[in-house]
Motif scaffolding. Structure first.
Motif, PDB file in Angstrom:
ATOM      1  N   ALA A   9       0.830  -1.205   0.000  1.00 41.44           N
ATOM      2  CA  ALA A   9       0.000   0.000   0.000  1.00 41.44           C
ATOM      3  C   ALA A   9       0.868   1.259   0.000  1.00 41.44           C
ATOM      4  N   ILE A  10       1.933   1.262   0.800  1.00 36.40           N
ATOM      5  CA  ILE A  10       2.818   2.426   0.883  1.00 36.40           C
ATOM      6  C   ILE A  10       3.559   2.629  -0.433  1.00 36.40           C
ATOM      7  N   VAL A  11       4.042   1.529  -1.014  1.00 29.99           N
ATOM      8  CA  VAL A  11       4.780   1.618  -2.278  1.00 29.99           C
ATOM      9  C   VAL A  11       3.853   2.110  -3.389  1.00 29.99           C
ATOM     10  N   ASP A  12       2.639   1.591  -3.445  1.00 28.34           N
ATOM     11  CA  ASP A  12       1.669   2.052  -4.457  1.00 28.34           C
ATOM     12  C   ASP A  12       1.377   3.537  -4.288  1.00 28.34           C
ATOM     13  N   ALA A  13       1.209   3.974  -3.030  1.00 25.19           N
ATOM     14  CA  ALA A  13       0.923   5.385  -2.761  1.00 25.19           C
ATOM     15  C   ALA A  13       2.100   6.275  -3.111  1.00 25.19           C
ATOM     16  N   SER A  14       3.296   5.689  -3.217  1.00 21.87           N
ATOM     17  CA  SER A  14       4.494   6.446  -3.579  1.00 21.87           C
ATOM     18  C   SER A  14       4.754   6.418  -5.077  1.00 21.87           C
ATOM     19  N   GLY A  15       3.871   5.771  -5.834  1.00 24.94           N
ATOM     20  CA  GLY A  15       4.047   5.678  -7.278  1.00 24.94           C
ATOM     21  C   GLY A  15       5.090   4.664  -7.695  1.00 24.94           C
ATOM     22  N   GLY A  16       5.412   3.730  -6.807  1.00 21.79           N
ATOM     23  CA  GLY A  16       6.437   2.733  -7.096  1.00 21.79           C
ATOM     24  C   GLY A  16       5.870   1.364  -7.362  1.00 21.79           C
ATOM     25  N   SER A  17       6.750   0.359  -7.360  1.00 23.65           N
ATOM     26  CA  SER A  17       6.335  -1.016  -7.622  1.00 23.65           C
ATOM     27  C   SER A  17       7.047  -1.957  -6.651  1.00 23.65           C
ATOM     28  N   LEU A  18       6.425  -3.101  -6.425  1.00 22.98           N
ATOM     29  CA  LEU A  18       6.961  -4.105  -5.503  1.00 22.98           C
ATOM     30  C   LEU A  18       7.187  -5.397  -6.261  1.00 22.98           C
ATOM     31  N   ASP A  19       8.370  -5.974  -6.107  1.00 20.95           N
ATOM     32  CA  ASP A  19       8.689  -7.237  -6.767  1.00 20.95           C
ATOM     33  C   ASP A  19       9.183  -8.229  -5.714  1.00 20.95           C
ATOM     34  N   ILE A  20       8.700  -9.456  -5.785  1.00 19.13           N
ATOM     35  CA  ILE A  20       9.076 -10.509  -4.837  1.00 19.13           C
ATOM     36  C   ILE A  20       9.521 -11.730  -5.611  1.00 19.13           C
ATOM     37  N   SER A  21      10.703 -12.208  -5.314  1.00 15.95           N
ATOM     38  CA  SER A  21      11.203 -13.413  -5.968  1.00 15.95           C
ATOM     39  C   SER A  21      11.766 -14.361  -4.912  1.00 15.95           C
ATOM     40  N   THR A  22      11.686 -15.644  -5.225  1.00 20.11           N
ATOM     41  CA  THR A  22      12.203 -16.675  -4.326  1.00 20.11           C
ATOM     42  C   THR A  22      13.223 -17.502  -5.090  1.00 20.11           C
ATOM     43  N   PRO A  23      14.514 -17.270  -4.842  1.00 23.67           N
ATOM     44  CA  PRO A  23      15.542 -18.068  -5.524  1.00 23.67           C
ATOM     45  C   PRO A  23      15.363 -19.556  -5.257  1.00 23.67           C
ATOM     46  N   LYS A  24      15.829 -20.374  -6.199  1.00 27.01           N
ATOM     47  CA  LYS A  24      15.666 -21.821  -6.054  1.00 27.01           C
ATOM     48  C   LYS A  24      16.389 -22.353  -4.832  1.00 27.01           C
ATOM     49  N   ALA A  25      17.517 -21.745  -4.486  1.00 30.04           N
ATOM     50  CA  ALA A  25      18.292 -22.239  -3.359  1.00 30.04           C
ATOM     51  C   ALA A  25      17.546 -22.036  -2.042  1.00 30.04           C
ATOM     52  N   HIS A  26      17.300 -20.777  -1.678  1.00 27.13           N
ATOM     53  CA  HIS A  26      16.687 -20.485  -0.388  1.00 27.13           C
ATOM     54  C   HIS A  26      16.448 -18.988  -0.299  1.00 27.13           C
ATOM     55  N   GLY A  27      15.563 -18.578   0.595  1.00 30.44           N
ATOM     56  CA  GLY A  27      15.410 -17.176   0.901  1.00 30.44           C
ATOM     57  C   GLY A  27      14.415 -16.448   0.012  1.00 30.44           C
ATOM     58  N   THR A  28      14.327 -15.144   0.260  1.00 30.89           N
ATOM     59  CA  THR A  28      13.407 -14.275  -0.464  1.00 30.89           C
ATOM     60  C   THR A  28      14.111 -12.974  -0.824  1.00 30.89           C
ATOM     61  N   VAL A  29      13.802 -12.455  -2.002  1.00 33.15           N
ATOM     62  CA  VAL A  29      14.333 -11.163  -2.441  1.00 33.15           C
ATOM     63  C   VAL A  29      13.139 -10.249  -2.718  1.00 33.15           C
ATOM     64  N   VAL A  30      13.042  -9.167  -1.934  1.00 36.29           N
ATOM     65  CA  VAL A  30      11.959  -8.203  -2.095  1.00 36.29           C
ATOM     66  C   VAL A  30      12.572  -6.880  -2.550  1.00 36.29           C
ATOM     67  N   THR A  31      12.068  -6.337  -3.658  1.00 40.38           N
ATOM     68  CA  THR A  31      12.613  -5.098  -4.209  1.00 40.38           C
ATOM     69  C   THR A  31      11.520  -4.052  -4.309  1.00 40.38           C
ATOM     70  N   VAL A  32      11.786  -2.905  -3.720  1.00 41.98           N
ATOM     71  CA  VAL A  32      10.921  -1.743  -3.828  1.00 41.98           C
ATOM     72  C   VAL A  32      11.554  -0.764  -4.807  1.00 41.98           C
ATOM     73  N   SER A  33      10.873  -0.444  -5.899  1.00 42.55           N
ATOM     74  CA  SER A  33      11.382   0.471  -6.914  1.00 42.55           C
ATOM     75  C   SER A  33      10.525   1.726  -6.935  1.00 42.55           C
ATOM     76  N   LEU A  34      11.187   2.898  -6.998  1.00 46.60           N
ATOM     77  CA  LEU A  34      10.486   4.165  -6.947  1.00 46.60           C
ATOM     78  C   LEU A  34      11.041   5.129  -7.984  1.00 46.60           C
TER      79      LEU A  34
END
Length: 294
Positions: free
Chosen positions: A265-290
């Motif tokens: 909601a905050i990212v959308d209100a800032s005119g940005g985008s949210l990307d979520i990826s899960t590498p095959k190995a392990h973990g999570t990568v979350v990217t906020v772009s503005l």
């Protein structure tokens, strides 16, 4: 909502603008053309010019109206998505927490079959604290929606540093590494620092190891800036990831909490985008772009 109210382009206002334009055109152009030579030819040219200018005016008014309609539709979609999240919270999270509290309360009573391994008072305190946290997140989610369009200067480097400091104070076992320029300012929603803190907290809360590792990168690529949070946790389930990226929940696809929805909601209100990826190995990568608005 933005401090600059959108111009009301209701049908009657569009008609009034067009009528005023036509009246001024006829009143001024006829008086100017009447005393000129080649009167009839100029009148014909004036008519065609009026048609052309009228078409441009109508196009501008309709385009403005369509833009406002699209903006309103986007806000409505966002509101419906938030309503879906709040409905799920009331139906699932709060109901489950209250049921657990009632169950633990029964354990406080003297009973022969009470579970000796469970501290009911501590369990009740934990569930009650969670209800307070959910209530605060829901209130902030509503505040974000109401304040959409009000942007301030946010130093991403400073926001990340503050969020990391707070996280390390609360969770001493977590290991956080940061890659960031000394300063990087962006125009965004005032709650953007809170979204960064939510991403870090989410990485720790859902960690499946004793020493969670988190890497935070603050970056700029052309006119786009952002923050990327990488963790070594179990990853976000596909259903939750799909719900967050699509912006809507379904009975078979919803998130388990409010935190990531608050981030979106905050990212959308800032005119940005949210990307979520899960590498095959392990973990999570979350990217906020503005967009880095000058």
């Amino acid at each position: 909502m933005s401090g600059d109210a959108p111009f009301d382009l209701s049908p009657w206002r569009v008609a009034l603008i067009y009528a005023a334009f036509g009246f001024l055109w006829v009143a001024t152009s006829d008086s100017l053309v009447e005393g000129l030579p080649n009167h009839e030819l100029i009148q014909t040219a004036k008519g065609w010019l009026f048609v052309g200018l009228s078409a441009l005016l109508v196009y501008a008014l309709v385009d403005r109206s369509q833009t406002e309609l699209n903006r309103t539709s986007k806000r409505l979609e966002s509101t419906l998505a938030h309503t879906s999240v709040l409905h799920r919270i009331l139906r699932h999270d709060i109901r489950n927490a209250c049921t657990a509290i009632l169950g633990y309360a029964e354990l406080v009573e003297s009973r022969d079959d009470a579970d000796a391994n469970t501290d009911p008072v501590e369990a009740i305190r934990h569930r009650a604290n969670r209800l307070v946290e959910v209530s605060d997140e829901v209130a902030l989610l509503r505040t974000v929606e109401l304040a959409e369009g009000n942007e301030v200067d946010v130093d991403l480097s400073c926001a990340v540093a503050d969020a990391v400091d707070d996280l390390e104070i609360e969770h001493s076992a977590v290991r956080v590494s940061v890659t960031s320029p000394e300063t990087l300012t962006v125009r965004a929603h005032p709650a953007l620092p809170r979204s960064i803190a939510e991403l870090l907290d989410n990485a720790v809360v859902h960690a499946d190891c004793d020493e969670p590792k988190i890497h935070v990168a603050v970056w700029q690529l052309g006119e786009v800036v952002g923050v990327t949070v990488t963790d070594n946790g179990p990853g976000i389930p596909d259903a939750e990831r799909e719900a967050l990226l699509s912006g809507s929940e379904t009975p078979l696809s919803h998130t388990s909490g409010v935190g990531l929805w608050l981030v979106r909601a905050i990212v959308d209100a800032s005119g940005g985008s949210l990307d979520i990826s899960t590498p095959k190995a392990h973990g999570t990568v979350v990217t906020v772009s503005l967009p880095r608005t000058a």
